[in-house]
Design an enzyme around this catalytic site. Structure first.
Site, PDB file in Angstrom:
ATOM      1  N   GLU A  18       0.832  -1.212   0.000  1.00 15.00           N
ATOM      2  CA  GLU A  18       0.000   0.000   0.000  1.00 15.00           C
ATOM      3  C   GLU A  18       0.867   1.263   0.000  1.00 15.00           C
ATOM      4  O   GLU A  18       0.520   2.269  -0.629  1.00 15.00           O
ATOM      5  CB  GLU A  18      -0.920  -0.038   1.233  1.00 15.00           C
ATOM      6  CG  GLU A  18      -1.874   1.123   1.405  1.00 15.00           C
ATOM      7  CD  GLU A  18      -3.056   1.101   0.449  1.00 15.00           C
ATOM      8  OE1 GLU A  18      -2.835   0.877  -0.747  1.00 15.00           O
ATOM      9  OE2 GLU A  18      -4.183   1.341   0.904  1.00 15.00           O
ATOM     10  N   THR A  33      -4.055   9.322  -4.229  1.00 18.43           N
ATOM     11  CA  THR A  33      -3.981   9.467  -2.773  1.00 18.43           C
ATOM     12  C   THR A  33      -2.864  10.448  -2.396  1.00 18.43           C
ATOM     13  O   THR A  33      -3.050  11.318  -1.539  1.00 18.43           O
ATOM     14  CB  THR A  33      -3.709   8.095  -2.109  1.00 18.43           C
ATOM     15  OG1 THR A  33      -4.745   7.215  -2.505  1.00 18.43           O
ATOM     16  CG2 THR A  33      -3.695   8.187  -0.601  1.00 18.43           C
TER      17      THR A  33
HETATM   18  P1  ADP Z   1      -6.922   3.734  -4.464  1.00 17.29           P
HETATM   19  O1  ADP Z   1      -7.429   4.536  -3.284  1.00 17.29           O
HETATM   20  O2  ADP Z   1      -8.031   3.487  -5.439  1.00 17.29           O
HETATM   21  O3  ADP Z   1      -6.187   2.506  -4.048  1.00 17.29           O
HETATM   22  P2  ADP Z   1      -4.379   4.989  -4.879  1.00 17.29           P
HETATM   23  O4  ADP Z   1      -4.109   6.333  -5.446  1.00 17.29           O
HETATM   24  O5  ADP Z   1      -4.074   4.738  -3.444  1.00 17.29           O
HETATM   25  O6  ADP Z   1      -5.893   4.640  -5.226  1.00 17.29           O
HETATM   26  O7  ADP Z   1      -3.567   3.893  -5.702  1.00 17.29           O
HETATM   27  C1  ADP Z   1      -3.559   3.877  -7.080  1.00 17.29           C
HETATM   28  C2  ADP Z   1      -2.125   3.996  -7.595  1.00 17.29           C
HETATM   29  O8  ADP Z   1      -1.393   2.792  -7.304  1.00 17.29           O
HETATM   30  C3  ADP Z   1      -2.106   4.146  -9.096  1.00 17.29           C
HETATM   31  O9  ADP Z   1      -1.088   5.074  -9.417  1.00 17.29           O
HETATM   32  C4  ADP Z   1      -1.725   2.772  -9.599  1.00 17.29           C
HETATM   33  O10 ADP Z   1      -1.018   2.815 -10.838  1.00 17.29           O
HETATM   34  C5  ADP Z   1      -0.826   2.240  -8.480  1.00 17.29           C
HETATM   35  N1  ADP Z   1      -0.880   0.768  -8.425  1.00 17.29           N
HETATM   36  C6  ADP Z   1       0.186  -0.081  -8.522  1.00 17.29           C
HETATM   37  N2  ADP Z   1      -0.207  -1.351  -8.438  1.00 17.29           N
HETATM   38  C7  ADP Z   1      -1.557  -1.346  -8.287  1.00 17.29           C
HETATM   39  C8  ADP Z   1      -2.534  -2.364  -8.153  1.00 17.29           C
HETATM   40  N3  ADP Z   1      -2.234  -3.652  -8.191  1.00 17.29           N
HETATM   41  N4  ADP Z   1      -3.818  -1.988  -7.988  1.00 17.29           N
HETATM   42  C9  ADP Z   1      -4.156  -0.679  -7.967  1.00 17.29           C
HETATM   43  N5  ADP Z   1      -3.279   0.331  -8.098  1.00 17.29           N
HETATM   44  C10 ADP Z   1      -1.979   0.007  -8.259  1.00 17.29           C
END
Ligand code: ADP
Length: 307
Positions: A128, A181
């Site tokens: 995360e 985020t």
């Molecule tokens: P959310 O709250 O929907 O998880 P975030 O901004 O925390 O959104 O995370 C999304 C970011 O993480 C994007 O930039 C995405 O490219 C990256 N990312 C890397 N691997 C993954 C994954 N397996 N699933 C989702 N997002 C990912």
């Protein structure tokens, strides 16, 4: 057993007054993942469907959490990960958290469960952190444990499972715009006024009490955020109109889901939750912005095996 298919649920973090420490788990939205034991050592992401995400384990949150767990075990085989992504990355309903818990949950099952859910969440925190640039577990904990989960502390990781009334439903609108985020965190104030802090912890304590006792009036009066929402809501088009329509339609409360742009509402009973959905739909249909909207029961089980 060499292969496992799992459902990894979407989650709503913060829940208005519980910034960074509270989240709940959704039932009707989530990713599917397949985790497979293979001879080739290491962690290999072999398939991603739904959204364009990196295949390199070190750049994908599911790979990073899997690598954290792989480093902690001593095995002469490896794992393949397939991701069938339904939760749009950056939607604010825990897309990255679903991937982060999915890989370690699946690996743990294939290994005969050497780790408990809190230990698995510790590995998932590493994944995360790749997405949000800081270590937090308010999406991971409800995805892993189900229901409402309170992250008492990250180091050491202490997660409290909070009971909630049977007939509590969520309505979630996801406007099709992306808020990262990390970007949304940059808007947060560095300091808060004591008066606001007092209001916030009174609300948060009330929310926990209302969830425990099933007192919907207490839950309703608790769902306010005086610290984060005033800053972050600026990034979400028509936020005030949506929350007003939800309350008028009978919602207990509404707020930003995670760091947005999704907005959640909580309601007593499915009928109310559907009325809230209809009211929000009316508001957003006029804006010209594409959106998804879901009604979901609170998922008390969390991540699960589906084969
Ligand atoms: P959310 O709250 O929907 O998880 P975030 O901004 O925390 O959104 O995370 C999304 C970011 O993480 C994007 O930039 C995405 O490219 C990256 N990312 C890397 N691997 C993954 C994954 N397996 N699933 C989702 N997002 C990912």
């Amino acid at each position: 057993m060499n292969e496992i298919r799992i459902f990894s649920p979407a989650t709503v973090a913060n829940v208005s007054c519980g910034f960074d420490v509270m989240g709940f788990c959704l039932d009707s939205v989530g990713d599917e993942m397949v985790i497979r034991k293979v001879e080739r050592k290491g962690i290999h992401i072999t398939r991603i469907e739904g959204f364009d995400l990196p295949y390199e384990a070190e750049k994908n949150v599911s790979g990073v959490s899997a690598l954290a767990m792989y480093d902690a075990i001593d095995v002469d085989f490896g794992f393949e990960i397939e991701i069938y992504k339904k939760i749009k990355p950056g939607s604010g309903i825990g897309s990255s958290a679903a991937s982060a818990v999915g890989s370690v949950f699946g690996m743990n099952e294939l290994l005969g469960r050497p780790f408990n859910k809190t230990q698995l969440t510790e590995f998932a925190i590493k994944g995360e952190a790749l997405a949000s640039k800081c270590e937090h577990a308010d999406n991971l904990a409800p995805a892993m444990f189900g229901g409402f989960a309170l992250v008492k502390s990250v180091s050491p990781l202490v997660i409290l499972e909070i009971p909630s009334p049977e007939d509590l439903y969520a309505t979630i609108i996801h406007p099709q715009i992306e808020i990262k985020t990390a970007e949304s965190r940059a808007l947060l104030p560095k300091e808060v006024a004591l008066q606001d802090a007092t209001t916030q912890w009174a609300n948060f304590g009330s929310l926990i009490h209302g969830l425990h006792t099933g007192d919907f009036e207490v839950i309703k009066n608790a769902l306010h955020d005086v610290i984060v929402e005033p800053h972050r809501s600026k990034l979400i088009p028509y936020f005030n109109e949506v929350t007003k329509a939800a309350i008028n339609a009978g919602a207990l409360g509404s707020g930003i889901s995670g760091s947005g742009p999704s907005i959640f509402s909580l309601s007593k009973g499915i009928e109310n939750a559907i009325n809230v959905k209809d009211a929000i739909e009316k508001v957003y249909a006029k804006t010209g912005i594409d959106f998804d909207i879901h009604v979901s029961k609170i998922n008390s089980k969390g991540i699960k095996i589906i084969n």
